[in-house]
Write an enzyme that holds these catalytic residues in place. Structure first.
Site, PDB file in Angstrom:
ATOM      1  N   ASP A  13       1.001  -0.963  -0.247  1.00 53.20           N
ATOM      2  CA  ASP A  13       0.539  -0.232  -0.013  1.00 53.20           C
ATOM      3  C   ASP A  13       0.711   1.490   0.247  1.00 53.20           C
ATOM      4  O   ASP A  13       0.460   2.140   0.928  1.00 53.20           O
ATOM      5  CB  ASP A  13      -1.203  -0.089   1.744  1.00 53.20           C
ATOM      6  CG  ASP A  13      -1.763  -0.856   0.948  1.00 53.20           C
ATOM      7  OD1 ASP A  13      -2.628  -1.384   0.257  1.00 53.20           O
ATOM      8  OD2 ASP A  13      -1.880  -1.908   2.623  1.00 53.20           O
ATOM      9  N   LYS A  16       2.618   2.368  -4.885  1.00 49.06           N
ATOM     10  CA  LYS A  16       3.253   2.089  -6.613  1.00 49.06           C
ATOM     11  C   LYS A  16       2.949   1.908  -7.947  1.00 49.06           C
ATOM     12  O   LYS A  16       3.171   2.038  -8.603  1.00 49.06           O
ATOM     13  CB  LYS A  16       3.229   0.302  -5.673  1.00 49.06           C
ATOM     14  CG  LYS A  16       4.650   0.521  -4.925  1.00 49.06           C
ATOM     15  CD  LYS A  16       4.800  -1.726  -4.224  1.00 49.06           C
ATOM     16  CE  LYS A  16       3.534  -2.266  -4.255  1.00 49.06           C
ATOM     17  NZ  LYS A  16       2.623  -2.160  -3.159  1.00 49.06           N
ATOM     18  N   GLY A  40      -3.897  -3.963  -4.630  1.00 55.71           N
ATOM     19  CA  GLY A  40      -4.807  -2.960  -5.147  1.00 55.71           C
ATOM     20  C   GLY A  40      -3.547  -1.736  -5.849  1.00 55.71           C
ATOM     21  O   GLY A  40      -3.833  -1.133  -4.705  1.00 55.71           O
ATOM     22  N   HIS A  41      -4.106  -1.782  -6.740  1.00 50.63           N
ATOM     23  CA  HIS A  41      -3.017  -0.465  -7.000  1.00 50.63           C
ATOM     24  C   HIS A  41      -3.927   0.894  -7.384  1.00 50.63           C
ATOM     25  O   HIS A  41      -5.095   0.614  -8.691  1.00 50.63           O
ATOM     26  CB  HIS A  41      -2.373  -0.766  -8.045  1.00 50.63           C
ATOM     27  CG  HIS A  41      -1.199  -1.498  -7.788  1.00 50.63           C
ATOM     28  ND1 HIS A  41      -0.050  -2.292  -8.240  1.00 50.63           N
ATOM     29  CD2 HIS A  41      -0.691  -2.084  -6.020  1.00 50.63           C
ATOM     30  CE1 HIS A  41       0.513  -2.586  -7.735  1.00 50.63           C
ATOM     31  NE2 HIS A  41      -0.112  -2.435  -6.566  1.00 50.63           N
ATOM     32  N   GLN A 224       2.149  -6.179  -3.369  1.00 47.39           N
ATOM     33  CA  GLN A 224       2.489  -5.903  -1.693  1.00 47.39           C
ATOM     34  C   GLN A 224       3.702  -5.671  -1.096  1.00 47.39           C
ATOM     35  O   GLN A 224       4.029  -4.562  -2.692  1.00 47.39           O
ATOM     36  CB  GLN A 224       2.099  -7.153  -1.174  1.00 47.39           C
ATOM     37  CG  GLN A 224       0.740  -7.897  -1.580  1.00 47.39           C
ATOM     38  CD  GLN A 224       0.308  -9.127  -2.250  1.00 47.39           C
ATOM     39  OE1 GLN A 224       1.105  -8.859  -3.047  1.00 47.39           O
ATOM     40  NE2 GLN A 224      -0.417  -8.813  -3.238  1.00 47.39           N
TER      41      GLN A 224
END
Length: 423
Positions: A13, A16, A40-41, A224
């Site tokens: 988180d 990235k 989740g990006h 991650q």
């Protein structure tokens, strides 16, 4: 030509997705090499917010090729939904700009059910997974009983493999007190997804090799963060893949000697989701950030745990990943504070240490040793150059870089593309 690995230097988180999106301007290919739809990006383009779980962030740029590598565990139905969602927003997704490794393993419904059952049985000792089936899918891969994309796209092969594997999985579910799953529904839904994805499935190693030969710019998108790595993270409170820079090679088929640089992405403070030790956790920081509407998981919606910047962890992350440049995000989250703190060492049972202990129980007993710096109490969101940042903010960033052991390359002061400063 350069191959750049973009890796999370903390517990995930870190932002990235936004940094990858910014770097994609000068890249030809963007490669995802591990994890699944537990990642989740978030990328904001203009007034539109995109949350990508499996498709690399480069898909938002025209003329870029995105690759989902062999190290990813892939939920085909979720991926089809993600592709359809992108298309509804006018984003082109075809086999020419998205390729899926034929060697990537498939996440199936029984993986999710087993994941949830294990978490439920663990009670207070739960890991805090997303329950997306990622761990069980990697377990099948390691035990050589998994189903890969090259098998999914062959209906007869898939039916045979699914039938055999589902008998085993249903026995495990019954033993856990959960309901067994029907094969007919799974077969129907997954073969429908296979029909959509078949044109995308290919030997991605050959495409990457051709790109290297043509001296293309390749960007590896980590999922991650370092301290969720199955080997080097805060075990057992980790994910099930190698999230460190080395995973980019094993998860894509690009040899290590063809990698050129490693960019470490980290927040100006620290967060983590789920269970596990967190030395610098401070509920007051969490309250501040949550009150701003920040630090809620893009995949689960869970409130993230928050704390001060942990230079001990990030310094070790630099060693593990070979980080030679830093991208610091979320600096603006600290804009209102009169004093900011940096953890420069730990105390474990009365002894000062400079490296995180391997044992999670020992890490949980560590107390932070803080250094305090004056806050800048000035908004940074409008800054577009390093020199435009408040002097105290610049001093804070320089101190982070010095303690982390890598030079500062980028600073993010907001979610938009143009809120990224090149140092």
């Amino acid at each position: 030509m350069a191959s750049i690995i973009c890796v999370g230097a903390q517990w995930g988180d870190e932002g990235k997705g936004k940094i990858i999106d910014f770097l994609t301007e000068s890249a030809d290919l963007v490669v995802r090499s591990q994890g699944g739809n537990n990642a989740g990006h978030t990328v904001i383009v203009g007034k539109t917010t995109h949350v990508l779980h499996m498709v690399p962030s480069g898909i938002l740029h025209k003329g870029k090729v995105c690759i989902i590598g062999n190290g990813v565990v892939l939920d085909p139905i979720s991926l089809v939904g993600e592709i359809e969602g992108l298309r509804r927003r006018g984003i082109k997704v075809t086999p020419k700009n998205l390729m899926i490794s034929e060697l990537a393993h498939v996440v199936l419904p029984y993986h999710r059910e087993l994941d949830a059952a294990r978490e439920s049985r663990a009670g207070a000792r739960k890991i805090g997974t997303t329950k997306r089936g990622i761990g069980p899918a990697y377990s099948d891969k390691a035990s050589r009983t998994g189903i890969r994309m090259c098998e999914l796209v062959q209906p007869e092969v898939f039916r045979e493999r699914l039938g055999r594997k589902l008998r085993e999985a249903n026995a495990q579910l019954r033993a856990s007190g959960a309901r067994p799953l029907p094969s007919r529904t799974i077969e129907r839904d997954y073969l429908a997804a296979a029909d959509t994805l078949r044109p995308f499935v290919t030997n991605t190693v050959l495409h990457l090799h051709a790109a290297l030969q043509a001296r293309k710019e390749i960007l590896f998108e980590g999922a991650q963060g370092t301290f969720l790595d199955i080997d080097f993270g805060t075990y057992p409170y980790v994910t099930s893949s190698n999230t460190v820079a080395g995973g980019a090679s094993t998860g894509s088929g690009v040899p290590p000697h063809r990698m050129d640089r490693v960019l470490g992405v980290l927040k100006a403070y620290t967060t983590r989701v789920g269970e596990g030790p967190f030395v610098t956790e401070d509920p007051a920081i969490g309250d501040l950030l949550h009150g701003m509407g920040r630090e809620f998981g893009s995949t689960t919606g869970r409130a993230r745990r928050c704390g001060w910047f942990d230079a001990v962890a990030c310094r070790y992350s630099t060693i593990l990943n070979g980080i030679d440049g830093l991208a610091v995000t979320n600096l603006d989250g600290l804009d209102t504070l009169g004093t900011v703190r940096i953890c420069t060492a730990y105390r474990l049972d009365g002894r000062r240490i400079d490296t995180p202990p391997a044992d999670a129980a020992q890490l949980a007993r560590c107390q932070p040793v803080y250094e305090e710096l004056p806050g800048w109490c000035t908004p940074t969101t409008g800054a577009r150059t390093f020199g435009a940042l408040p002097p105290k903010a610049r001093a804070y960033l320089r101190r982070l870089a010095a303690l982390t052991g890598a030079p500062l390359r980028f600073v993010s002061v907001g979610p938009a593309r143009d809120q990224t400063i090149v140092v």
